[in-house]
Design a protein around this motif. Structure first.
Motif, mmCIF file in Angstrom:
data_model
loop_
_atom_site.group_PDB
_atom_site.id
_atom_site.type_symbol
_atom_site.label_atom_id
_atom_site.label_comp_id
_atom_site.label_asym_id
_atom_site.label_seq_id
_atom_site.Cartn_x
_atom_site.Cartn_y
_atom_site.Cartn_z
ATOM 1 N N HIS A 181 3.187 7.749 -6.912
ATOM 2 C CA HIS A 181 3.980 8.940 -6.600
ATOM 3 C C HIS A 181 4.703 8.767 -5.270
ATOM 4 N N VAL A 182 3.988 8.280 -4.244
ATOM 5 C CA VAL A 182 4.604 8.101 -2.936
ATOM 6 C C VAL A 182 5.591 6.938 -2.951
ATOM 7 N N GLY A 183 5.248 5.860 -3.654
ATOM 8 C CA GLY A 183 6.160 4.728 -3.715
ATOM 9 C C GLY A 183 7.505 5.085 -4.327
ATOM 10 N N VAL A 184 7.491 6.020 -5.253
ATOM 11 C CA VAL A 184 8.721 6.427 -5.944
ATOM 12 C C VAL A 184 9.484 7.481 -5.148
ATOM 13 N N THR A 185 8.771 8.360 -4.455
ATOM 14 C CA THR A 185 9.435 9.479 -3.768
ATOM 15 C C THR A 185 9.550 9.293 -2.262
ATOM 16 N N ARG A 186 8.673 8.478 -1.666
ATOM 17 C CA ARG A 186 8.554 8.334 -0.210
ATOM 18 C C ARG A 186 8.183 9.672 0.429
ATOM 19 N N GLN A 244 0.877 -1.163 0.000
ATOM 20 C CA GLN A 244 0.000 0.000 0.000
ATOM 21 C C GLN A 244 0.922 1.224 0.000
ATOM 22 N N MET A 245 1.346 1.631 -1.182
ATOM 23 C CA MET A 245 2.418 2.616 -1.324
ATOM 24 C C MET A 245 2.060 3.982 -0.768
ATOM 25 N N LEU A 246 0.796 4.339 -0.809
ATOM 26 C CA LEU A 246 0.385 5.685 -0.405
ATOM 27 C C LEU A 246 0.749 5.982 1.041
ATOM 28 N N TRP A 247 0.885 4.935 1.850
ATOM 29 C CA TRP A 247 1.108 5.136 3.278
ATOM 30 C C TRP A 247 2.579 5.373 3.606
ATOM 31 N N ALA A 248 3.469 5.202 2.646
ATOM 32 C CA ALA A 248 4.915 5.239 2.920
ATOM 33 C C ALA A 248 5.462 6.660 2.902
ATOM 34 N N THR A 249 4.875 7.528 3.710
ATOM 35 C CA THR A 249 5.314 8.917 3.769
ATOM 36 C C THR A 249 4.976 9.491 5.146
ATOM 37 N N HIS A 250 5.698 10.499 5.537
ATOM 38 C CA HIS A 250 5.363 11.182 6.790
ATOM 39 C C HIS A 250 4.021 11.898 6.626
ATOM 40 N N GLU A 251 3.114 11.646 7.551
ATOM 41 C CA GLU A 251 1.842 12.363 7.609
ATOM 42 C C GLU A 251 1.390 12.374 9.061
ATOM 43 N N GLU A 281 8.207 10.786 -18.229
ATOM 44 C CA GLU A 281 8.820 12.028 -18.681
ATOM 45 C C GLU A 281 8.747 13.130 -17.621
ATOM 46 N N LEU A 282 8.252 12.781 -16.429
ATOM 47 C CA LEU A 282 8.133 13.754 -15.348
ATOM 48 C C LEU A 282 9.244 13.556 -14.328
ATOM 49 N N ASP A 283 9.646 14.645 -13.697
ATOM 50 C CA ASP A 283 10.499 14.544 -12.528
ATOM 51 C C ASP A 283 9.693 13.822 -11.441
ATOM 52 N N PRO A 284 10.337 12.965 -10.639
ATOM 53 C CA PRO A 284 9.582 12.246 -9.609
ATOM 54 C C PRO A 284 8.707 13.136 -8.737
ATOM 55 N N ALA A 285 9.183 14.318 -8.397
ATOM 56 C CA ALA A 285 8.397 15.217 -7.557
ATOM 57 C C ALA A 285 7.137 15.705 -8.260
#
Length: 551
Positions: A460-465, A403-410, A525-529
């Motif tokens: 997006h979150v899985g790639v950038t954390r 569940q990649m969306l959860w892999a970030t500070h929130e 073609e996008l920057d990860p951010a």
């Protein structure tokens, strides 16, 4: 011979690796005719061929969600929906508004409240009492691991200071011992005897509502992580079968039959019978029941995820709480052995590192007892995985369902979880990079309605954390990031593998179903951010455009 449809003018992600450029995809009769260099595409064009100009967008296999609760999400969106609440006051306002708009409903039901909106993650009954004092109210949290009730509901259920905590849950209490209003995990079942069940019509409407919303996100198939013939999952199998009979089920679905943790191994016979009835129906390619969902533990924010090391208290001191293992390790091993021997798949909820270890041990035991199988057993959530276990997924042949969306500070993670974990566990949140390097096969799901079902937001979150703040520290460190190709593969070919649909979905190749999604701008073609800018332009199922963005 000319094809019915030709996709051209953009890169093609075939389901793994980097996308191909300069190719065209031909489709007829709902399946892919060919993937050819654009210079050869003319041989597939006739007078009636529809040319789809990608105009630089990316063509990808349709997304598949390997862990989702579409019916409950759809039903809750038709009830008192708190998913868009900004804070506690806004949640209360929405409850009051819904109650006023639905004066004849005997109970106010729904969900979607966020734990981080309330002190300690535990809303109080008095907040609802102030706006709805005369009717029972029971609302699930966004993660569906806690319930919020008002005094009327608590009284009707006969819950008082003498009511003990169930073995699989906890009641938040006032100083007097009376229920404060929040019920974690199995404590929410204390309302089962008095709470009205959703009607068959509401369940069906919820399914169709969810399907419409999910198709718009590019999702063409999923694994429903909780279906059943009775109990909390009652009516879900019937809703899918009604949709099949009425021709309204557009996607393909694997139903994971709920393993009732207060029952024993005798329930497996019932699940086999449901599986076999679906196989005999002749429509199992659209909806099948070959999976059993086993919930090993709870969640970290209410301290019920099963951990190897104890939780800490608010002062940083060790407690005696290691969370809750809903099924003891020995029983789990025997259940998984029998499920595997029956030719069925196990879908584990395993969030804490002790739960992950118990689940991997159970799969290893099944392999030792039964030999190799095509069960494709998978562990979902994986918030904390011990370093020694990250490489075991490949060796026991278990899939990591992310569940990649959860892999970030929130807020919820940073205030209700990390301060209460040991340093080793806090540092190993959602270790996707370690799993990938350890050779684990990856799949992906959203757990909607716990969080958004949007695969592109999760990728997006899985790639950038990172979430919305590109300057934030990547959760767990940059080494836990996934490549874009790996994240996209998890949501396409990886989930198709878990769903036993990799023979005709999850990849763009000749003979496969034309279940496709057009994404613009091309995320490669996008920057990860900037990945959050990518959106679904079109969704195709069986060669039919079932969604086209109009804005």
């Amino acid at each position: 011979m000319a094809s019915e449809i030709l996709f051209t003018g953009g890169a093609v992600f075939t389901g793994s690796g980097e996308p191909s450029s300069g190719v065209a995809v031909a489709v007829s009769a709902g399946r892919i005719d060919a993937v050819v260099p654009e210079a050869e595409a003319g041989s597939f064009v006739g007078a009636d061929t529809r040319i789809v100009d990608l105009a630089g967008a990316l063509l990808s296999p349709g997304f598949q969600d390997a862990h989702i609760h579409p019916i409950s999400g759809g039903v809750e969106s038709l009830q008192c929906d708190l998913t868009q609440s900004r804070d506690a006051a806004d949640a209360v306002r929405r409850i009051a508004s819904y109650a006023a708009a639905n004066p004849d409903e005997p109970w106010i039901l729904g969900g979607g409240w966020s734990m981080d909106h309330f002190p300690g993650g535990a809303p109080l009954r008095g907040l609802i009492d102030a706006v709805v004092p005369d009717r029972p109210v029971l609302l699930m949290s966004r993660d569906h691991h806690s319930s919020w009730a008002n005094t009327a509901a608590i009284t009707l259920a006969g819950i008082d200071a003498a009511t003990p905590d169930p073995a699989d849950g906890r009641i938040e209490r006032e100083a007097s011992g009376a229920a404060a209003g929040t019920f974690h995990e199995g404590a929410g079942d204390l309302f089962a005897a008095v709470k009205p069940e959703a009607s068959a019509e509401l369940i069906y409407r919820g399914l169709l509502r969810a399907q419409e919303d999910l198709i718009a996100l590019g999702i063409t198939g999923w694994q429903d992580a909780w279906v059943g013939a009775d109990g909390p999952g009652a009516g879900t199998i019937e809703a899918y079968e009604r949709a099949l009979a009425e021709g309204t089920l557009r996607v393909h679905v694997v139903g994971a039959q709920w393993w009732e943790r207060d029952r024993g191994l005798e329930q497996l016979a019932e699940k086999i019978a449901h599986r076999d009835a679906r196989l005999a129906s002749g429509t199992a390619e659209r909806f099948e029941l070959g999976t059993v969902k086993v919930m090993v533990d709870g969640v970290a924010e209410n301290h019920t995820a099963s951990m190897l090391e104890p939780y800490r208290d608010a002062h940083g001191h060790d407690t005696h709480n290691h969370g809750i293992s809903f099924i003891d390790a020995q029983t789990l091993r025997e259940a998984v052995r029998q499920i595997d021997a029956a030719g069925m798949q196990v879908h584990f909820h395993a969030l804490g590192d002790r739960a992950v270890r118990d689940a991997l041990d159970a799969v290893a035991g099944a392999r030792a007892a039964n030999g190799a199988s095509d069960g494709r057993h998978h562990l979902a959530h994986l918030q904390v995985v011990a370093e020694a276990d990250a490489g075991r997924f490949a060796s026991v042949d278990a899939v990591a369902n992310l569940q990649m969306l959860w892999a970030t500070h929130e807020e919820q993670l940073d205030t209700l979880t990390l301060p209460f974990l040991q340093a080793s566990a806090a540092a190993r949140q959602y270790p996707f990079g370690d799993l990938a390097r350890g050779g684990a096969r990856l799949a992906a799901g959203s757990d909607w309605p716990v969080s958004t079902a949007d695969p592109l937001a999760a990728i997006h979150v899985g790639v950038t954390r990172q979430g919305g703040d590109p300057a934030a520290e990547p959760l767990g460190g940059a080494h836990q990031r996934l490549t874009l190709a790996a994240a996209l593969a998890a949501y396409t070919s990886g989930s198709a593998y878990v769903n036993h649909r990799d023979h005709d979905t999850g990849s763009i190749r000749e003979g496969y179903l034309a279940n496709l999604v057009v994404i613009e701008p091309n995320p490669f073609e996008l920057d990860p951010a900037e990945l959050h800018r990518a959106r679904v332009r079109e969704t195709w199922i069986d060669g039919v455009a079932v969604y086209e963005r109009t804005e």
